[in-house]
Every structure is written in structure tokens, then in C-alpha cells.
Design a protein around this motif. Structure first.
Motif, PDB file in Angstrom:
ATOM      1  N   GLU A   9       0.859  -1.178   0.000  1.00  0.00           N
ATOM      2  CA  GLU A   9       0.000   0.000   0.000  1.00  0.00           C
ATOM      3  C   GLU A   9       0.897   1.231   0.000  1.00  0.00           C
ATOM      4  N   PRO A  10       0.858   2.051  -1.057  1.00  0.00           N
ATOM      5  CA  PRO A  10       1.759   3.224  -1.112  1.00  0.00           C
ATOM      6  C   PRO A  10       1.499   4.174   0.050  1.00  0.00           C
ATOM      7  N   ASP A  11       2.558   4.785   0.553  1.00  0.00           N
ATOM      8  CA  ASP A  11       2.419   5.748   1.646  1.00  0.00           C
ATOM      9  C   ASP A  11       2.370   7.183   1.122  1.00  0.00           C
ATOM     10  N   PHE A  12       1.988   7.335  -0.162  1.00  0.00           N
ATOM     11  CA  PHE A  12       1.871   8.654  -0.769  1.00  0.00           C
ATOM     12  C   PHE A  12       0.650   8.667  -1.680  1.00  0.00           C
ATOM     13  N   LYS A  13       0.183   9.865  -1.982  1.00  0.00           N
ATOM     14  CA  LYS A  13      -0.904  10.020  -2.939  1.00  0.00           C
ATOM     15  C   LYS A  13      -0.314  10.465  -4.270  1.00  0.00           C
ATOM     16  N   MET A  14      -0.620   9.708  -5.328  1.00  0.00           N
ATOM     17  CA  MET A  14      -0.079  10.021  -6.647  1.00  0.00           C
ATOM     18  C   MET A  14      -0.611  11.371  -7.121  1.00  0.00           C
ATOM     19  N   PRO A  15       0.259  12.339  -7.422  1.00  0.00           N
ATOM     20  CA  PRO A  15      -0.238  13.628  -7.922  1.00  0.00           C
ATOM     21  C   PRO A  15      -0.849  13.472  -9.302  1.00  0.00           C
ATOM     22  N   PRO A 187       0.327  15.689 -17.090  1.00  0.00           N
ATOM     23  CA  PRO A 187      -0.523  14.791 -16.305  1.00  0.00           C
ATOM     24  C   PRO A 187       0.200  13.475 -16.040  1.00  0.00           C
ATOM     25  N   THR A 188      -0.105  12.850 -14.928  1.00  0.00           N
ATOM     26  CA  THR A 188       0.499  11.557 -14.607  1.00  0.00           C
ATOM     27  C   THR A 188      -0.470  10.425 -14.925  1.00  0.00           C
ATOM     28  N   ILE A 189       0.083   9.243 -15.000  1.00  0.00           N
ATOM     29  CA  ILE A 189      -0.707   8.035 -15.244  1.00  0.00           C
ATOM     30  C   ILE A 189      -1.169   7.486 -13.896  1.00  0.00           C
ATOM     31  N   PRO A 190      -2.428   7.057 -13.762  1.00  0.00           N
ATOM     32  CA  PRO A 190      -2.918   6.524 -12.485  1.00  0.00           C
ATOM     33  C   PRO A 190      -2.053   5.368 -11.977  1.00  0.00           C
ATOM     34  N   LEU A 191      -1.964   5.255 -10.679  1.00  0.00           N
ATOM     35  CA  LEU A 191      -1.098   4.261 -10.052  1.00  0.00           C
ATOM     36  C   LEU A 191      -1.472   2.839 -10.473  1.00  0.00           C
ATOM     37  N   GLU A 192      -2.760   2.552 -10.565  1.00  0.00           N
ATOM     38  CA  GLU A 192      -3.193   1.204 -10.944  1.00  0.00           C
ATOM     39  C   GLU A 192      -2.694   0.832 -12.336  1.00  0.00           C
ATOM     40  N   GLU A 193      -2.698   1.804 -13.258  1.00  0.00           N
ATOM     41  CA  GLU A 193      -2.210   1.553 -14.610  1.00  0.00           C
ATOM     42  C   GLU A 193      -0.699   1.354 -14.614  1.00  0.00           C
ATOM     43  N   LEU A 194       0.015   2.087 -13.763  1.00  0.00           N
ATOM     44  CA  LEU A 194       1.469   1.904 -13.675  1.00  0.00           C
ATOM     45  C   LEU A 194       1.807   0.515 -13.148  1.00  0.00           C
ATOM     46  N   PHE A 195       1.034   0.041 -12.177  1.00  0.00           N
ATOM     47  CA  PHE A 195       1.237  -1.318 -11.678  1.00  0.00           C
ATOM     48  C   PHE A 195       0.974  -2.340 -12.787  1.00  0.00           C
ATOM     49  N   ARG A 196      -0.061  -2.089 -13.594  1.00  0.00           N
ATOM     50  CA  ARG A 196      -0.372  -3.023 -14.688  1.00  0.00           C
ATOM     51  C   ARG A 196       0.754  -3.062 -15.703  1.00  0.00           C
ATOM     52  N   SER A 218       8.687  -1.834  -2.003  1.00  0.00           N
ATOM     53  CA  SER A 218       8.541  -0.386  -1.809  1.00  0.00           C
ATOM     54  C   SER A 218       8.225   0.285  -3.132  1.00  0.00           C
ATOM     55  N   VAL A 219       7.456   1.367  -3.054  1.00  0.00           N
ATOM     56  CA  VAL A 219       7.056   2.139  -4.235  1.00  0.00           C
ATOM     57  C   VAL A 219       7.225   3.613  -3.891  1.00  0.00           C
ATOM     58  N   ARG A 220       7.798   4.383  -4.813  1.00  0.00           N
ATOM     59  CA  ARG A 220       7.847   5.830  -4.618  1.00  0.00           C
ATOM     60  C   ARG A 220       7.833   6.526  -5.974  1.00  0.00           C
ATOM     61  N   PHE A 221       7.353   7.751  -5.944  1.00  0.00           N
ATOM     62  CA  PHE A 221       7.266   8.558  -7.152  1.00  0.00           C
ATOM     63  C   PHE A 221       8.346   9.630  -7.123  1.00  0.00           C
ATOM     64  N   GLY A 222       8.939   9.908  -8.300  1.00  0.00           N
ATOM     65  CA  GLY A 222       9.949  10.962  -8.409  1.00  0.00           C
ATOM     66  C   GLY A 222      10.287  11.226  -9.859  1.00  0.00           C
ATOM     67  N   TYR A 223      11.515  11.647 -10.100  1.00  0.00           N
ATOM     68  CA  TYR A 223      11.993  11.931 -11.457  1.00  0.00           C
ATOM     69  C   TYR A 223      13.236  11.094 -11.729  1.00  0.00           C
ATOM     70  N   LEU A 224      13.179  10.323 -12.821  1.00  0.00           N
ATOM     71  CA  LEU A 224      14.308   9.475 -13.180  1.00  0.00           C
ATOM     72  C   LEU A 224      15.405  10.298 -13.848  1.00  0.00           C
ATOM     73  N   THR A 225      16.648  10.064 -13.418  1.00  0.00           N
ATOM     74  CA  THR A 225      17.816  10.669 -14.058  1.00  0.00           C
ATOM     75  C   THR A 225      18.725   9.552 -14.549  1.00  0.00           C
ATOM     76  N   ILE A 226      19.250   9.688 -15.742  1.00  0.00           N
ATOM     77  CA  ILE A 226      20.104   8.659 -16.335  1.00  0.00           C
ATOM     78  C   ILE A 226      21.564   8.984 -16.046  1.00  0.00           C
ATOM     79  N   ALA A 238       8.564   9.368 -12.941  1.00  0.00           N
ATOM     80  CA  ALA A 238       8.637   7.907 -12.929  1.00  0.00           C
ATOM     81  C   ALA A 238       8.250   7.345 -11.576  1.00  0.00           C
ATOM     82  N   LEU A 239       7.796   6.100 -11.612  1.00  0.00           N
ATOM     83  CA  LEU A 239       7.512   5.337 -10.412  1.00  0.00           C
ATOM     84  C   LEU A 239       8.655   4.344 -10.216  1.00  0.00           C
TER      85      LEU A 239
END
Length: 285
Positions: A9-15, A187-196, A218-226, A238-239
Motif C-alpha cells: 500500500e503506497p504511503d503517498f498520494k499520486m499527484p 498529467p500523470t498516469i494513475p497508479l493502478e495503470e502503472l502497476f499493470r 517499496s514504491v515511490r514517485f519521483g523523477y528518473l535521471t540517467i 517515474a515510479l
């Protein structure tokens, strides 16, 4: 039957919407390389070595990553075998203060740096063949992570470290960073779709409940850097999912996977220029 994956269960709300941060393209010039080298008390000029510019003298070496504003610095004149101050036990609070004083002038203004861990750099030394090796702590590594607009920066392209030698001197460090600025929102993609999308990724091809087990811890939302050697024109929402897979052939495999949390442009589209390297090997789109 497809593999069933347990998600916490994520401990954050997806923006629903997040800023899009464009990367300001800045390359190291001869003048800027000389300025940083002198600031770090390196007397030689930087030489173009392809992906890097390198300045080296008898005291230290400086590597400048040409694709980003990143650099790595290492002292060459400090004992790396623990003979200097071998009996001294470096205090973690002292190491943190030394590290902060060294890195403070280089920290980016648009991001917030935070110490996440302090780790011991251990060396095993045997005086004679056959002797039981003795463990010596030769340095403490103070490790930093970054956030921007309160979101964590994920992946290998945004982090820092300072190594504090057991003499109390900064033995080296690196700063991986890209200068960024918000240009719009996406806009972001809903969390359920990201899990799918994660569950249907190639990582789980040919795996079923009969031959494997998978768990996301664990799951967290942020910005991916290469990596700092590669150009990118925007940070990627990215998730990040961390977990384990167990199969008959591999009893335990730990993974870190990133799933794009906003829709990425299709390859070949003109607007893809704003997300160079968006479709990285580090990313599930």
C-alpha cells in the motif's frame, strides 16, 4: 496463468499533475574546467578525453562529465592502505561536517541535498602471507541524495558522495547533477495503470504462479535521471519499484525498476526532442 505480483500500500498520494523540468544544456569549457581545477588546487589544465575532461597532477585528479554539470574528484597523495592514523577511529559526526564543508560550494541551488547514509570504507590488510587479515577503516563515505520541488530524484544521474579519509581530510567526492528549470506541467498516469504496465513488462515474460514468486517491497514517485555521461533534455516523471523475484533457477533476485509516470512521445515524433533519452534502458514506458 500470468504471474501474480504483490504490491504494498503506497504511503503517498499520486499527484494528478507534476512539473516538467527541462535540462539546461551546459558543457564544460576550457575556462570553466580551469576554474574548477584551481578551486580544487589542481595545477594542470583539463584534457579532452571524449566523454570526460580530465585534469591531473601529483596531488589529485578531476574528471568532468561533458554531457552534464557533473564531476568526480580524487586525492592521489593520501595513503589508501590505512597506514596514516591507522589507530584513529573517525567519528561519523566529524565526517559529516568535513563532507558538508567540502561539498557545500558545489551544491545546486535548484535542488535540495540530504545525507542518506554514511558508510565505512574497510580495507583488509595482512602483514605476512597466511596471517589473518586485519580490518581497517580507511575512510567514511558520506552519501547524498537530491529532491526537487519535494520530489526525489531517482536513478544514477543525481547523487553525491564525499569520502572523508581517516586523517580527517576530504579524500575525494563526486557530484552528479543536471541544471534544470520547470517549463510546463504534465498529467500523470494513475497508479493502478502503472502497476499493470509493470506487471506486463518483459521482466516477467514466461513467469507464472507455477514457477515464480514476485513481491514489490517499496514504491515511490519521483523523477528518473540517467547516468551523467548521457544527455537528456528533461527529467522523467517515474515510479520506482523495489522488490524480489524467486524462481527455481534463481532463488532470490532483487530488482529496482522504473516505470514512466507520464506518457512519453513515440520514437520519431518531432516533439520527442524535449525528452532526449526518455526511452532509456532504465525505464519501462
Amino acid at each position: 496463468m500470468a504471474l501474480s505480483i504483490q504490491f504494498p500500500e503506497p504511503d503517498f498520494k499520486m499527484p494528478a499533475e507534476v512539473p516538467l523540468f527541462a535540462v539546461r544544456h551546459q558543457t564544460w569549457t576550457r575556462e570553466s574546467a580551469i576554474t574548477l581545477a584551481r578551486r580544487l588546487e589542481i595545477s594542470s589544465e583539463a584534457v579532452d578525453a571524449g566523454l570526460w575532461m580530465i585534469a591531473r597532477d601529483k596531488r589529485a585528479v578531476l574528471e568532468l562529465y561533458q554531457a552534464t554539470q557533473s564531476f568526480r574528484y580524487s586525492r592521489l597523495d593520501l595513503d589508501g592502505e590505512g597506514r596514516e592514523c591507522a589507530e584513529r577511529r573517525l567519528d561519523w559526526d566529524e565526517a559529516r561536517k568535513v563532507a558538508q564543508a567540502w561539498i557545500e560550494p558545489f551544491l545546486p541551488v535548484e535542488g535540495h541535498a540530504e545525507v542518506i547514509t554514511i558508510t565505512e570504507r574497510e580495507l583488509l590488510v595482512s602483514k605476512r602471507r597466511g596471517d589473518e587479515p586485519r580490518a581497517t577503516i580507511i575512510a567514511l563515505d558520506v552519501n547524498y541524495v537530491f529532491t526537487i520541488d519535494r520530489f526525489p530524484l531517482l536513478g544514477p544521474g543525481a547523487k553525491a558522495k564525499v569520502s572523508v579519509h581517516n586523517t580527517g581530510a576530504a579524500a575525494g567526492g563526486y557530484l552528479f547533477w543536471r541544471t534544470v528549470a520547470p517549463i510546463s506541467s504534465v498529467p500523470t498516469i494513475p497508479l493502478e495503470e502503472l502497476f499493470r504496465r509493470f506487471s506486463s513488462s518483459p521482466l516477467f515474460t514466461h513467469l507464472t504462479d507455477d514457477n515464480a514468486r514476485a513481491e514489490v517491497r517499496s514504491v515511490r514517485f519521483g523523477y528518473l535521471t540517467i547516468p551523467p555521461t548521457e544527455p537528456m533534455s528533461a527529467l522523467i516523471p517515474a515510479l520506482e519499484l523495489r522488490g524480489t523475484i524467486s524462481t527455481e533457477a534463481q532463488p532470490r533476485y532483487d530488482f529496482i525498476v522504473h516505470v514512466a509516470a507520464s506518457e512519453l512521445p513515440e520514437p520519431g515524433r518531432a516533439k520527442e526532442a524535449r525528452l532526449v533519452n526518455a526511452r532509456s534502458a532504465l525505464l519501462i514506458a
